[in-house]
Motif scaffolding. Structure first.
Motif, PDB file in Angstrom:
ATOM      1  N   GLN A 156      -2.810   0.763 -14.773  1.00 45.83           N
ATOM      2  CA  GLN A 156      -3.145   1.827 -15.796  1.00 45.83           C
ATOM      3  C   GLN A 156      -3.806   2.990 -15.406  1.00 45.83           C
ATOM      4  O   GLN A 156      -4.875   2.919 -14.780  1.00 45.83           O
ATOM      5  N   GLU A 157      -3.281   3.923 -15.587  1.00 45.66           N
ATOM      6  CA  GLU A 157      -3.878   5.597 -15.142  1.00 45.66           C
ATOM      7  C   GLU A 157      -3.904   6.299 -16.322  1.00 45.66           C
ATOM      8  O   GLU A 157      -2.943   6.381 -17.109  1.00 45.66           O
ATOM      9  N   PHE A 158      -4.696   7.868 -16.130  1.00 44.31           N
ATOM     10  CA  PHE A 158      -4.906   8.730 -16.925  1.00 44.31           C
ATOM     11  C   PHE A 158      -4.755   9.805 -16.271  1.00 44.31           C
ATOM     12  O   PHE A 158      -5.521  10.131 -15.198  1.00 44.31           O
ATOM     13  N   LEU A 159      -3.842  10.980 -16.585  1.00 45.73           N
ATOM     14  CA  LEU A 159      -3.722  12.131 -16.028  1.00 45.73           C
ATOM     15  C   LEU A 159      -4.119  13.207 -16.975  1.00 45.73           C
ATOM     16  O   LEU A 159      -3.577  13.511 -18.428  1.00 45.73           O
ATOM     17  N   MET A 182       2.193   1.322 -16.135  1.00 40.75           N
ATOM     18  CA  MET A 182       3.347   1.037 -15.182  1.00 40.75           C
ATOM     19  C   MET A 182       3.209  -0.317 -14.422  1.00 40.75           C
ATOM     20  O   MET A 182       2.089  -0.833 -14.102  1.00 40.75           O
ATOM     21  N   THR A 183       4.328  -0.801 -13.858  1.00 44.18           N
ATOM     22  CA  THR A 183       4.497  -1.935 -13.098  1.00 44.18           C
ATOM     23  C   THR A 183       4.818  -1.374 -11.552  1.00 44.18           C
ATOM     24  O   THR A 183       5.900  -0.867 -11.493  1.00 44.18           O
ATOM     25  N   ILE A 184       4.151  -1.690 -10.586  1.00 46.90           N
ATOM     26  CA  ILE A 184       4.547  -1.470  -9.287  1.00 46.90           C
ATOM     27  C   ILE A 184       5.097  -2.739  -8.556  1.00 46.90           C
ATOM     28  O   ILE A 184       4.321  -3.733  -8.740  1.00 46.90           O
ATOM     29  N   ALA A 185       6.380  -2.665  -8.117  1.00 46.63           N
ATOM     30  CA  ALA A 185       6.773  -4.068  -7.364  1.00 46.63           C
ATOM     31  C   ALA A 185       6.690  -3.589  -5.860  1.00 46.63           C
ATOM     32  O   ALA A 185       7.164  -2.552  -5.414  1.00 46.63           O
ATOM     33  N   ASN A 186       6.284  -4.440  -5.262  1.00 47.79           N
ATOM     34  CA  ASN A 186       6.469  -4.523  -3.582  1.00 47.79           C
ATOM     35  C   ASN A 186       7.599  -5.561  -3.315  1.00 47.79           C
ATOM     36  O   ASN A 186       7.274  -6.949  -3.454  1.00 47.79           O
ATOM     37  N   HIS A 187       8.804  -5.204  -2.994  1.00 47.58           N
ATOM     38  CA  HIS A 187       9.778  -6.057  -2.506  1.00 47.58           C
ATOM     39  C   HIS A 187      10.097  -6.393  -1.148  1.00 47.58           C
ATOM     40  O   HIS A 187      11.166  -7.115  -0.846  1.00 47.58           O
ATOM     41  N   GLY A 188       8.905  -5.876  -0.440  1.00 50.54           N
ATOM     42  CA  GLY A 188       9.194  -6.222   0.906  1.00 50.54           C
ATOM     43  C   GLY A 188       8.298  -7.692   1.221  1.00 50.54           C
ATOM     44  O   GLY A 188       7.948  -8.558   0.283  1.00 50.54           O
ATOM     45  N   VAL A 189       7.910  -7.763   2.637  1.00 51.65           N
ATOM     46  CA  VAL A 189       7.317  -8.926   2.750  1.00 51.65           C
ATOM     47  C   VAL A 189       5.564  -8.810   3.301  1.00 51.65           C
ATOM     48  O   VAL A 189       5.218  -9.647   3.786  1.00 51.65           O
ATOM     49  N   ALA A 190       5.152  -7.395   3.179  1.00 51.24           N
ATOM     50  CA  ALA A 190       4.023  -7.084   3.854  1.00 51.24           C
ATOM     51  C   ALA A 190       3.447  -6.076   3.055  1.00 51.24           C
ATOM     52  O   ALA A 190       4.174  -5.292   2.126  1.00 51.24           O
ATOM     53  N   ASN A 215      -5.015  12.705  -7.728  1.00 45.22           N
ATOM     54  CA  ASN A 215      -5.014  11.453  -6.608  1.00 45.22           C
ATOM     55  C   ASN A 215      -5.759  10.432  -7.285  1.00 45.22           C
ATOM     56  O   ASN A 215      -6.923  10.648  -7.554  1.00 45.22           O
ATOM     57  N   THR A 216      -5.154   9.404  -7.752  1.00 48.39           N
ATOM     58  CA  THR A 216      -5.769   8.362  -8.419  1.00 48.39           C
ATOM     59  C   THR A 216      -6.540   7.409  -7.563  1.00 48.39           C
ATOM     60  O   THR A 216      -6.793   7.717  -6.212  1.00 48.39           O
ATOM     61  N   GLN A 217      -7.431   6.558  -7.879  1.00 46.11           N
ATOM     62  CA  GLN A 217      -8.307   5.562  -7.227  1.00 46.11           C
ATOM     63  C   GLN A 217      -7.413   4.321  -6.940  1.00 46.11           C
ATOM     64  O   GLN A 217      -8.263   3.594  -6.398  1.00 46.11           O
ATOM     65  N   GLN A 218      -6.305   3.999  -6.820  1.00 49.82           N
ATOM     66  CA  GLN A 218      -5.609   3.092  -6.533  1.00 49.82           C
ATOM     67  C   GLN A 218      -5.767   3.027  -4.892  1.00 49.82           C
ATOM     68  O   GLN A 218      -5.521   3.810  -4.372  1.00 49.82           O
ATOM     69  N   ASP A 219      -5.862   1.398  -4.647  1.00 51.74           N
ATOM     70  CA  ASP A 219      -5.986   1.207  -3.341  1.00 51.74           C
ATOM     71  C   ASP A 219      -4.604   0.483  -3.010  1.00 51.74           C
ATOM     72  O   ASP A 219      -4.437  -0.631  -3.317  1.00 51.74           O
ATOM     73  N   ILE A 220      -3.669   1.353  -2.482  1.00 50.07           N
ATOM     74  CA  ILE A 220      -2.343   0.736  -2.117  1.00 50.07           C
ATOM     75  C   ILE A 220      -2.347  -0.340  -1.224  1.00 50.07           C
ATOM     76  O   ILE A 220      -1.346  -1.036  -1.204  1.00 50.07           O
ATOM     77  N   ARG A 221      -3.403  -0.716  -0.540  1.00 49.87           N
ATOM     78  CA  ARG A 221      -3.347  -1.759   0.463  1.00 49.87           C
ATOM     79  C   ARG A 221      -3.351  -3.101  -0.465  1.00 49.87           C
ATOM     80  O   ARG A 221      -3.078  -4.039   0.301  1.00 49.87           O
ATOM     81  N   SER A 222      -3.694  -3.183  -1.642  1.00 48.67           N
ATOM     82  CA  SER A 222      -3.645  -4.272  -2.634  1.00 48.67           C
ATOM     83  C   SER A 222      -2.385  -4.536  -3.093  1.00 48.67           C
ATOM     84  O   SER A 222      -2.127  -5.876  -3.765  1.00 48.67           O
ATOM     85  N   TRP A 223      -1.158  -3.764  -2.859  1.00 51.90           N
ATOM     86  CA  TRP A 223       0.008  -4.039  -3.467  1.00 51.90           C
ATOM     87  C   TRP A 223       0.595  -4.771  -2.436  1.00 51.90           C
ATOM     88  O   TRP A 223       1.800  -4.542  -1.582  1.00 51.90           O
TER      89      TRP A 223
END
Length: 467
Positions: A415-418, A367-375, A399-407
């Motif tokens: 890329q994730e696997f369930l 998937m593509t995650i888009a952050n359309h904000g400014v922060a 619960n994935t290992q994604q660090d959403i602070r990097s978005w």
């Protein structure tokens, strides 16, 4: 660049198909069918945690949506007699429990000198006596008050002890969102009056850093924000607040401070640039002139406020009277644009996954995650994948290992696997995503897209689980 992105995506899709075949094929002659979905983006205002308007905590409720309020407390209020702390009374005045019941958190600022129209002091009497009145009483255009000598060792040590008690009570308190470091200067804004006839001393960097470290030691788990971009900000990943937001010249001076560095006449030293501070700590503040902003809501000048929001990566803004009011449609539309611009704003433009997968298989999702904000979002909240059955029950989740602070603002390829349990009943399931609040273990952040379920999860699409 766009051709390169398309090529990368096609390659990932082919790799995805290869992985699926290798892990558990549907049939020895059967290729899995991949679905590519494009969840529609929403243009609604999102009332999400740690962002948006932050009006006063001691008023309300408010007409505009909020998740933050701003609370200012003086040392005299907190510790009226030595070693006796008035936490309960402060919490009652600032409506801590009521705000918590509404899903709203408090930004807390401690001040030692809050200039006003009346002659007064904001440190307690016992402390004033211990420092033997070391400081300056003033009566100027900025107001009246008492500015203590911030270099006084007794003041510094007692500040450390106060912060220690504050941290013990509030560092793990979910009612508190951030701490704005307001201990120094008039209104806790890290400046003191300087004129030809009166110069109120401002502490040098070595001294002011002592106050900052009191906060760092007391609040290791809370985000901290400073008014000035001193080197300690970038050293410890802190945020900044701009109490003159909306006033273009002052805001762009603030931007120049952290982007280019400057010579501080107050601190008496050169301050190095820290252009990336907003990637690690939030940017916020207050409107320098709320009446001007109210006028801008009525005009096309609102674009200037939006540009300041983008340029200084604002996540939240103390808004005085703005949150209190209902506005006509055109003005509300301008305010909504402001609310949609600040902070983070996540959406998923596209996702690719198999249409069918067998029990015990490994569902691969690109998937593509888009952050359309400014922060970015500044806390490591879990990013969850789940399969929800026809009754609405979460049948399996990860619960994935994604660090959403990097978005950061922009697009991010994931890329994730369930894993699909061997005993999961065959049938049609909804593939869902969510960002979980660690306190409640439930979805806590809204995406800017359609498909939100009543439980706060977002459906990407359907798939079939086969025996």
């Amino acid at each position: 660049m766009r051709k390169l992105i398309l090529l990368i995506r096609l390659t990932l899709i082919l790799l995805l198909a290869t992985e699926l075949i290798a892990s558990k094929p549907l049939h020895h002659t059967e290729l899995p069918t991949l679905l590519q979905v494009h969840p529609p983006e929403s243009q609604s205002v999102l009332n999400n945690p740690y962002m948006g308007l932050a009006p006063s905590a001691d008023h309300g409720p408010y007409e505009q949506p909020i998740r933050l309020v701003y609370g200012v407390v003086t040392w005299a209020e907190l510790e009226p007699s030595k070693n006796h702390y008035n936490f309960e009374a402060m919490e009652k005045r600032l409506h801590f429990d009521e705000w918590q019941s509404r899903g709203v958190q408090v930004i807390l600022r401690l001040v030692l000198d809050y200039s006003s129209s009346d002659q007064h002091k904001d440190i307690p009497d016992w402390l004033y006596n211990e420092i033997q009145g070391d400081g300056i009483w003033y009566d100027e255009d900025i107001g009246k008050g008492f500015s203590p000598n911030y270099s006084n060792p007794t003041l510094i040590e007692n500040h450390r002890l106060l912060l220690k008690k504050l941290g013990e009570r509030y560092d793990h308190d979910p009612r508190i969102a951030f701490l704005a470091l307001g201990s120094i200067g008039h209104w806790g804004e890290w400046h003191t009056f300087q004129d030809d006839h009166l110069v109120i001393p401002f502490p040098k960097l070595a001294v002011s850093d002592l106050y900052v470290h009191h906060y760092l030691d007391a609040f290791p788990d809370k985000k901290l924000l400073m008014r000035r971009p001193h080197p300690v900000v970038s050293q410890y990943g802190m945020g900044l607040y701009n109490d003159m937001f909306g006033v273009a010249r002052s805001t762009y001076d603030f931007k120049d401070w952290y982007e280019k560095g400057y010579t501080s006449s107050l601190a008496g030293t050169d301050i190095p640039p820290m252009p990336d501070f907003w990637k690690y700590g939030p940017s916020g503040g207050e409107f320098g002139n709320a009446d001007t902003v109210l006028e801008q809501l009525k005009s096309d000048h609102m674009e200037a406020v939006l540009q300041q929001t983008r340029d200084t990566h604002v996540s939240w803004m103390g808004a005085t009277t703005i949150a209190e009011q209902k506005f006509p449609a055109e003005e509300q539309a301008n305010l909504d644009e402001f609310l949609k611009t600040m902070g983070y704003r996540f959406t998923i433009p596209d996702a690719t996954y198999p249409e069918k997968i067998r029990q015990g298989g490994l569902l691969s999702l690109h998937m593509t995650i888009a952050n359309h904000g400014v922060a970015p979002f500044y806390d490591p909240w879990p990013f969850e994948l789940s399969l929800v059955d026809a009754s609405g029950r979460v049948a399996t989740q990860l619960n994935t290992q994604q660090d959403i602070r990097s978005w950061l603002p922009g697009e991010h390829s994931l890329q994730e696997f369930l894993p699909v349990p061997q005993n999961l009943p065959a049938g049609t399931y909804s593939l869902c995503v969510a960002l979980l609040d660690p306190e409640t273990k439930q979805p806590g952040i809204d995406f800017a897209m359609e498909g939100r379920r009543t439980d706060g999860r977002y459906e990407l699409g359907k798939l079939e689980i086969l025996q």
